[in-house]
Design a protein around this motif. Structure first.
Motif, PDB file in Angstrom:
ATOM      1  N   MET A   1      79.716  27.547  47.167  1.00 18.36           N
ATOM      2  CA  MET A   1      80.957  28.057  46.596  1.00 18.36           C
ATOM      3  C   MET A   1      81.900  28.465  47.723  1.00 18.36           C
ATOM      4  N   ALA A   2      83.167  28.044  47.633  1.00 12.78           N
ATOM      5  CA  ALA A   2      84.149  28.391  48.655  1.00 12.78           C
ATOM      6  C   ALA A   2      84.380  29.902  48.668  1.00 12.78           C
ATOM      7  N   ILE A   3      84.585  30.455  49.865  1.00  7.75           N
ATOM      8  CA  ILE A   3      84.811  31.885  50.019  1.00  7.75           C
ATOM      9  C   ILE A   3      86.312  32.152  50.008  1.00  7.75           C
ATOM     10  N   ALA A   4      86.765  32.922  49.016  1.00  5.11           N
ATOM     11  CA  ALA A   4      88.179  33.268  48.925  1.00  5.11           C
ATOM     12  C   ALA A   4      88.566  34.155  50.105  1.00  5.11           C
ATOM     13  N   HIS A   5      89.751  33.898  50.659  1.00  7.60           N
ATOM     14  CA  HIS A   5      90.234  34.675  51.785  1.00  7.60           C
ATOM     15  C   HIS A   5      91.742  34.538  51.868  1.00  7.60           C
ATOM     16  N   ARG A   6      92.346  35.337  52.731  1.00 11.02           N
ATOM     17  CA  ARG A   6      93.795  35.314  52.930  1.00 11.02           C
ATOM     18  C   ARG A   6      94.089  34.826  54.338  1.00 11.02           C
ATOM     19  N   ARG A   7      95.031  33.903  54.466  1.00  7.45           N
ATOM     20  CA  ARG A   7      95.374  33.355  55.777  1.00  7.45           C
ATOM     21  C   ARG A   7      96.797  33.750  56.154  1.00  7.45           C
ATOM     22  N   ILE A   8      96.975  34.131  57.404  1.00 10.50           N
ATOM     23  CA  ILE A   8      98.292  34.386  57.980  1.00 10.50           C
ATOM     24  C   ILE A   8      98.349  33.684  59.324  1.00 10.50           C
ATOM     25  N   GLY A   9      99.320  32.834  59.511  1.00  9.49           N
ATOM     26  CA  GLY A   9      99.540  32.180  60.793  1.00  9.49           C
ATOM     27  C   GLY A   9      98.787  30.877  60.953  1.00  9.49           C
ATOM     28  N   THR A  10      99.296  30.076  61.917  1.00  8.90           N
ATOM     29  CA  THR A  10      98.686  28.774  62.217  1.00  8.90           C
ATOM     30  C   THR A  10      98.521  28.583  63.721  1.00  8.90           C
ATOM     31  N   GLY A  11      98.511  29.667  64.469  1.00 12.13           N
ATOM     32  CA  GLY A  11      98.439  29.588  65.927  1.00 12.13           C
ATOM     33  C   GLY A  11      97.048  29.286  66.446  1.00 12.13           C
ATOM     34  N   PRO A  12      96.929  29.091  67.771  1.00  7.12           N
ATOM     35  CA  PRO A  12      95.657  28.681  68.360  1.00  7.12           C
ATOM     36  C   PRO A  12      94.624  29.804  68.523  1.00  7.12           C
ATOM     37  N   VAL A  13      95.052  31.071  68.502  1.00 12.78           N
ATOM     38  CA  VAL A  13      94.115  32.193  68.653  1.00 12.78           C
ATOM     39  C   VAL A  13      93.587  32.549  67.264  1.00 12.78           C
ATOM     40  N   ARG A  14      92.293  32.356  67.058  1.00 10.49           N
ATOM     41  CA  ARG A  14      91.693  32.471  65.721  1.00 10.49           C
ATOM     42  C   ARG A  14      90.950  33.804  65.572  1.00 10.49           C
ATOM     43  N   VAL A  15      91.259  34.508  64.482  1.00 13.85           N
ATOM     44  CA  VAL A  15      90.726  35.856  64.279  1.00 13.85           C
ATOM     45  C   VAL A  15      90.282  36.027  62.831  1.00 13.85           C
ATOM     46  N   ILE A  16      89.037  36.457  62.628  1.00 11.08           N
ATOM     47  CA  ILE A  16      88.565  36.852  61.298  1.00 11.08           C
ATOM     48  C   ILE A  16      88.649  38.371  61.197  1.00 11.08           C
TER      49      ILE A  16
END
Length: 251
Positions: A1-16
């Motif tokens: 099952m896919a995990i619902a989450h919120r995304r902001i930004g499309t830059g190269p530095v990735r942060v959870i």
């Protein structure tokens, strides 16, 4: 099952991003308007029993959060990433680090719970454990950790949000998990770059406590005290918080 989450930004530095005991991925104050979407990609996760995942069943423990973080990273194709965790989320981030150290680039703790068990006296134990079903106790905790200095309306909104978005049984179970879990021996000496942000008015997770734990256990750890803030820098000092965090993550 896919995990619902919120995304902001499309830059190269990735942060959870991992929220606190009272919050969700949506409860970060005006910080959500200040994040740099061109330089960073942020993925905000709700825990099971909270927010968009309020009805997802689970054990409601930090190891389960770590499982979901790894699954989310796999789902969105992030082999490596940084972690940003607030309070309980700071300890959950350390559980992720212990689980998959080779995938973690940097670690940011915001008023972060240390890796060792969190010791409470009898009165504090009663206050925190009673908060699962008592709004007045939730209010007392938020008032305490912000230094008895924030306005009534903000306090009431924080309490109302926490009650609306979390299941009481999940709230109680996460407390027992972050309070008792001992990761200290597993993290001591880990060389991941760490930034620990502490509010000057936080009466629970003080700068002294963070220096005695986080800075003592992580060789590459810098502690920054944010003036004008208690336990909730994203709400109380959003620009200073964003500036310190993004400068560290992008360096």
């Amino acid at each position: 099952m896919a995990i619902a989450h919120r995304r902001i930004g499309t830059g190269p530095v990735r942060v959870i991003v991992l929220h606190d005991w009272f919050g969700t991925c949506a409860n970060w104050g005006s910080v959500l308007d200040h994040l740099d979407p061109e330089r960073f990609s942020y993925a905000f996760l709700d825990y099971r029993g909270y927010g968009e995942r309020r009805d997802v069943p689970g054990d409601h423990t930090l190891p389960e959060i770590a499982d979901d973080v790894v699954a989310l990273a796999d789902q969105i194709g992030w082999d490596t990433f940084s972690l940003l965790g607030h309070s309980m989320g700071g300890k959950a981030a350390q559980q992720v680090l212990v689980r998959v150290p080779e995938r973690i680039e940097k670690l940011v703790g915001i008023a972060p719970v240390p890796a060792a068990p969190y010791v409470m006296d009898e009165a504090t134990h009663a206050l925190f454990h009673g908060a699962a079903r008592d709004p007045d106790k939730r209010r007392a905790i938020i008032d305490l950790v912000t230094g008895h200095r924030v306005g009534r309306h903000w306090l009431e909104r924080m309490v109302a949000h926490s009650l609306a978005i979390s299941r009481p049984e999940a709230f109680a179970a996460y407390l027992e998990s972050w309070r008792t879990l001992d990761l200290s021996s597993a993290v001591k000496g880990n060389t991941v770059p760490v930034l620990a942000l502490v509010g000057a008015y936080d009466l629970a997770l003080t700068a002294e406590l963070i220096r005695d734990t986080w800075q003592a256990w992580y060789p590459d750890c810098r502690v920054v005290v944010l003036p004008g803030s208690g336990h909730y820098p994203p709400h109380e000092a959003p620009v200073a918080f964003t500036t310190e965090t993004e400068a560290f993550l992008a360096a």
